[in-house]
Write a protein that holds these residues in place. Structure first.
Motif, short mmCIF file in Angstrom:
data_model
loop_
_atom_site.label_atom_id
_atom_site.label_comp_id
_atom_site.label_asym_id
_atom_site.label_seq_id
_atom_site.Cartn_x
_atom_site.Cartn_y
_atom_site.Cartn_z
N HIS A 141 61.41 53.29 0.77
CA HIS A 141 61.28 52.78 2.14
C HIS A 141 60.88 53.85 3.14
O HIS A 141 60.48 53.54 4.26
CB HIS A 141 62.60 52.13 2.59
N ALA A 142 60.98 55.15 2.73
CA ALA A 142 60.68 56.24 3.65
C ALA A 142 59.31 56.87 3.39
O ALA A 142 58.96 57.84 4.06
CB ALA A 142 61.76 57.32 3.54
N LYS A 147 56.17 52.17 0.51
CA LYS A 147 55.96 50.96 1.30
C LYS A 147 54.75 50.17 0.81
O LYS A 147 54.76 48.93 0.83
CB LYS A 147 55.83 51.32 2.78
N ALA A 148 53.72 50.89 0.34
CA ALA A 148 52.56 50.19 -0.22
C ALA A 148 52.97 49.37 -1.45
O ALA A 148 52.51 48.24 -1.65
CB ALA A 148 51.47 51.19 -0.60
N GLU A 178 65.16 43.94 9.02
CA GLU A 178 64.18 43.35 9.93
C GLU A 178 63.00 44.29 10.17
O GLU A 178 61.83 43.89 10.13
CB GLU A 178 64.85 43.00 11.27
N ALA A 179 63.30 45.57 10.42
CA ALA A 179 62.24 46.54 10.71
C ALA A 179 61.38 46.78 9.47
O ALA A 179 60.15 46.86 9.57
CB ALA A 179 62.85 47.86 11.18
N LEU A 180 62.00 46.87 8.31
CA LEU A 180 61.21 47.11 7.09
C LEU A 180 60.35 45.91 6.76
O LEU A 180 59.17 46.06 6.40
CB LEU A 180 62.14 47.44 5.91
N ARG A 181 60.89 44.70 6.88
CA ARG A 181 60.09 43.50 6.59
C ARG A 181 58.90 43.39 7.52
O ARG A 181 57.80 43.02 7.10
CB ARG A 181 60.97 42.26 6.70
N ALA A 193 49.40 51.43 3.74
CA ALA A 193 50.68 51.79 4.34
C ALA A 193 50.60 53.19 4.93
O ALA A 193 49.73 53.98 4.57
CB ALA A 193 51.80 51.73 3.30
N GLU A 194 51.53 53.49 5.83
CA GLU A 194 51.57 54.82 6.43
C GLU A 194 53.02 55.26 6.63
O GLU A 194 53.94 54.45 6.66
CB GLU A 194 50.84 54.85 7.77
#
Length: 259
Positions: A141-142, A147-148, A178-181, A193-194
């Motif tokens: 997640h970091a 994230k990709a 919520e923020a990750l979704r 992703a970035e």
């Protein structure tokens, strides 16, 4: 396989693996006291495990014999995985091409549960550049690569992979569902992703999942100090990475029987 003796054998193997995993971190050599406290293994049992691992060269001791790190045997087995899976070779041309056209550090990651593991890299020629050892495990997640790969899965699958609440690696790390979704939804829309100082202060990256499998298990990222990866540079690299994805989709048809 239901006897007490069999159970003790499995428990002992599990503890040995716990010791190896605890040593396979960037924290440096660790003492038996630190390992015993971190793993909850009695000192007498830990001494026997370390002695066995030392004899088999899975663990190495410092000159004082009081601090331990991962040994050469672990490196040999890790190298065998890479050679047998032929992962780095499969992406070798892509890694070389991206390193040449970007001038930055290019990394190949594989998703493993809620983390990504670095399988291969091409270093930037710049003096100031990211430094990450092959085999390093980072929270998915970091990282841009993580994230990709998470975005290649449904939110339900992501929930099963991750353990909430998510750890904050830096002050910028996304930690709430919520923020990750929301971020993963954005990754799905734009196709890349970035990360921006979410895994390491001063570093940024862009990444794409490589769709050779469904869902993708590998991702390629381009990483650099934040002052070299501004909006224009990120957009340019994202376009190159999306082209890489298109090429991978074309190759998937030819490679499918061997994947």
């Amino acid at each position: 396989m239901t006897t007490d003796e069999s159970y003790r054998s499995v428990k002992s193997a599990g503890r040995a693996l716990d010791v190896l995993e605890a040593l396979a971190t960037p924290d440096g050599p660790r003492s038996p006291v630190e390992l015993s406290r971190a793993l909850g293994i009695p000192k007498s049992s830990l001494h026997a495990i370390l002695r066995t691992l030392l004899d088999r060269e899975w663990v190495a001791a410092d000159p004082t014999g009081t601090r331990f790190s991962v040994g050469l045997r672990a490196l040999e087995v890790g190298a065998t995985f890479l050679a047998g899976a032929d992962v780095a070779a499969l992406h070798e041309v892509t890694l070389d091409r991206l390193a040449e056209c970007s001038g930055e550090t290019v990394q190949l990651y594989r998703l493993d549960r809620g983390a990504v593991v670095l399988l291969a890299r091409r270093d930037s020629a710049h003096i100031v550049r990211p430094v990450c050892a092959v085999g390093r495990r980072l929270p998915a997640h970091a990282t841009a690569a993580g994230k990709a790969l998470l975005a290649a899965r449904s939110d339900e699958e992501v929930d099963r992979l991750l353990q909430w609440p998510l750890p904050a690696v830096t002050g910028r790390t996304v930690t709430t569902p919520e923020a990750l979704r929301a971020e993963l939804a954005a990754v799905r829309r734009r196709g890349w992703a970035e990360e921006w100082e979410e895994c390491s202060p001063g570093l940024a990256a862009v990444a794409v999942a490589i769709p050779l499998r469904e869902p993708a298990v590998d991702a390629i990222s381009v990483a650099a100090p934040v002052d070299r990866l501004g909006p224009e540079a990120r957009a340019r690299l994202a376009a190159v990475l999306r082209e890489t994805v298109a090429q991978a989709r074309m190759a998937r048809t030819l490679l499918a029987p061997n994947l």
